[in-house]
Motif scaffolding. Structure first.
Motif, PDB file in Angstrom:
ATOM      1  N   UNK A  60      35.685  23.012  36.169  1.00  0.00           N
ATOM      2  CA  UNK A  60      36.294  24.142  35.480  1.00  0.00           C
ATOM      3  C   UNK A  60      37.813  24.013  35.542  1.00  0.00           C
ATOM      4  N   UNK A  61      38.449  23.848  34.405  1.00  0.00           N
ATOM      5  CA  UNK A  61      39.889  23.623  34.350  1.00  0.00           C
ATOM      6  C   UNK A  61      40.581  24.800  33.672  1.00  0.00           C
ATOM      7  N   UNK A  62      41.506  25.422  34.408  1.00  0.00           N
ATOM      8  CA  UNK A  62      42.310  26.527  33.872  1.00  0.00           C
ATOM      9  C   UNK A  62      43.729  26.033  33.602  1.00  0.00           C
ATOM     10  N   UNK A 105      36.203  33.541  32.924  1.00  0.00           N
ATOM     11  CA  UNK A 105      35.073  32.651  32.667  1.00  0.00           C
ATOM     12  C   UNK A 105      34.878  31.660  33.810  1.00  0.00           C
ATOM     13  N   UNK A 106      35.971  31.151  34.355  1.00  0.00           N
ATOM     14  CA  UNK A 106      35.861  30.216  35.472  1.00  0.00           C
ATOM     15  C   UNK A 106      35.192  30.845  36.681  1.00  0.00           C
ATOM     16  N   UNK A 107      35.579  32.055  37.017  1.00  0.00           N
ATOM     17  CA  UNK A 107      34.976  32.740  38.158  1.00  0.00           C
ATOM     18  C   UNK A 107      33.508  33.064  37.883  1.00  0.00           C
ATOM     19  N   UNK A 108      33.204  33.437  36.635  1.00  0.00           N
ATOM     20  CA  UNK A 108      31.814  33.718  36.275  1.00  0.00           C
ATOM     21  C   UNK A 108      30.956  32.466  36.419  1.00  0.00           C
ATOM     22  N   UNK A 109      31.488  31.320  35.983  1.00  0.00           N
ATOM     23  CA  UNK A 109      30.739  30.068  36.093  1.00  0.00           C
ATOM     24  C   UNK A 109      30.484  29.701  37.539  1.00  0.00           C
ATOM     25  N   UNK A 110      31.487  29.860  38.392  1.00  0.00           N
ATOM     26  CA  UNK A 110      31.299  29.565  39.811  1.00  0.00           C
ATOM     27  C   UNK A 110      30.256  30.482  40.427  1.00  0.00           C
ATOM     28  N   UNK A 111      30.220  31.707  39.948  1.00  0.00           N
ATOM     29  CA  UNK A 111      29.312  32.703  40.506  1.00  0.00           C
ATOM     30  C   UNK A 111      27.875  32.494  40.037  1.00  0.00           C
ATOM     31  N   UNK A 115      25.909  24.467  39.599  1.00  0.00           N
ATOM     32  CA  UNK A 115      26.654  23.253  39.953  1.00  0.00           C
ATOM     33  C   UNK A 115      27.955  23.168  39.167  1.00  0.00           C
ATOM     34  N   UNK A 116      28.924  23.997  39.564  1.00  0.00           N
ATOM     35  CA  UNK A 116      30.248  23.989  38.950  1.00  0.00           C
ATOM     36  C   UNK A 116      31.294  23.950  40.045  1.00  0.00           C
TER      37      UNK A 116
END
Length: 319
Positions: A60-62, A105-111, A115-116
């Protein structure tokens, strides 16, 4: 003696017909045998391929200059941008997918994703409940407050040895501080922000939150902005705001530098990946990464950063 010519017409046709039917039956059996054999081979190949398929790790790249830069003239030239090929090369057991995301979106994906991983996250007590962190991957300068040069007097009542008492500033009802919503600024500052009354902060939720906060500041709609000085310098330049028009103040109690971490989903796969990433981080050329980051700092800060980062990672290597 009987001859063929003496046989009846029916008899004369019987033997060739039976032979043809027998040959057809044998051909069918051979065809079916090869069909089933081919099917079996394809099945075994499919099973083997499935068994050998690599898990896909989603990175995940911000947009977080100078760590990750997704757009502009320095695209892909951030420090973490240049760390990513080393991480990917060192983890050949996975397929790697790079995904551009905003903060939410990044935090949602980690949550939610099993496998992110985010390669540039600060340690945060709340997030540590649902992500797993690596050992420190990089050292970065701590956050501070930025005002326009003409507004420097606004912070003078809250200065202690050249550093801002953030708690006292936020307690003053006439000063709002612009912040990027849902961003962690390090545990010390996060705790102060959580205790601040709602009217003390101006959070921005957009994808270009910091740039927009700086624009609001330039227009006089906001006087104080919280952030990392290297990132503020970069975003100010992109917005055509002269660096000399801004003044940066460190925050009392934060320390000069923070650690950045790789963070993955707190799942079996995520924990396994972090274990492997930790092994990589212990062997990566930190001196080179430190040099890359130092290039983004003010010249007078570079030598101190390089020395402090060198000592930090040397100490980490002995643990």
């Amino acid at each position: 003696m009987a001859t063929t010519s003496n046989r009846s017409p029916g008899c004369a046709k019987t033997e060739p017909f039976k032979l043809k039917r027998q040959q057809t039956s044998e051909a069918n059996r051979a065809h079916h045998w090869w069909t089933w054999r081919l099917f079996g081979l394809l099945f075994l190949l499919a099973v083997s391929t499935a068994a050998q398929a690599k898990p896909t790790l989603i990175w995940l790249l911000r947009d977080l200059p100078p760590l990750t830069i997704l757009e502009g003239p320095k695209k892909d030239q951030g420090v973490i941008d240049q760390l990513m090929p080393l991480l990917i090369a060192g983890l050949p057991q996975y397929e790697h997918t790079l995904m551009r995301v905003n903060r939410a979106r990044g935090l949602q994906m980690l949550h939610e994703n099993p496998f992110a991983c985010d390669p540039a996250l600060l340690w945060n007590k709340d997030r540590a409940q649902w992500v797993v962190y690596s050992i420190p991957a990089i050292r970065v300068v701590s956050n501070g407050l930025v005002v326009r040069q003409q507004d420097r007097s606004l912070l003078e009542p809250y200065l202690v040895g050249g550093e801002v008492d953030l708690s006292a500033l936020l307690a003053a009802t006439d000063r709002k501080v612009g912040v990027v919503a849902e961003r962690s600024y390090g545990e010390f500052i996060d705790n102060i922000l959580h205790q601040a009354h709602s009217g003390a902060l101006t959070p921005h939720y957009g994808n270009e939150a910091l740039s927009n906060l700086l624009s609001m500041q330039r227009l006089g709609r906001l006087q104080v902005v919280l952030g990392y000085w290297p990132e503020i310098r970069y975003q100010a330049k992109q917005a055509k705001i002269a660096e000399d028009d801004l003044a940066f103040y460190p925050i009392q109690g934060t320390g000069k530098y923070l650690s950045g971490y790789v963070a993955c989903s707190d799942t079996t796969q995520g924990r396994q990946a972090i274990s492997e990433i930790n092994q990589l981080l212990r062997t990566l050329p930190h001196a080179h990464l430190n040099q890359l980051y130092a290039a983004w700092l003010d010249p007078e800060r570079q030598a101190d950063y390089l020395e402090q980062a060198r000592v930090f990672f040397e100490q980490q290597a002995t643990h």
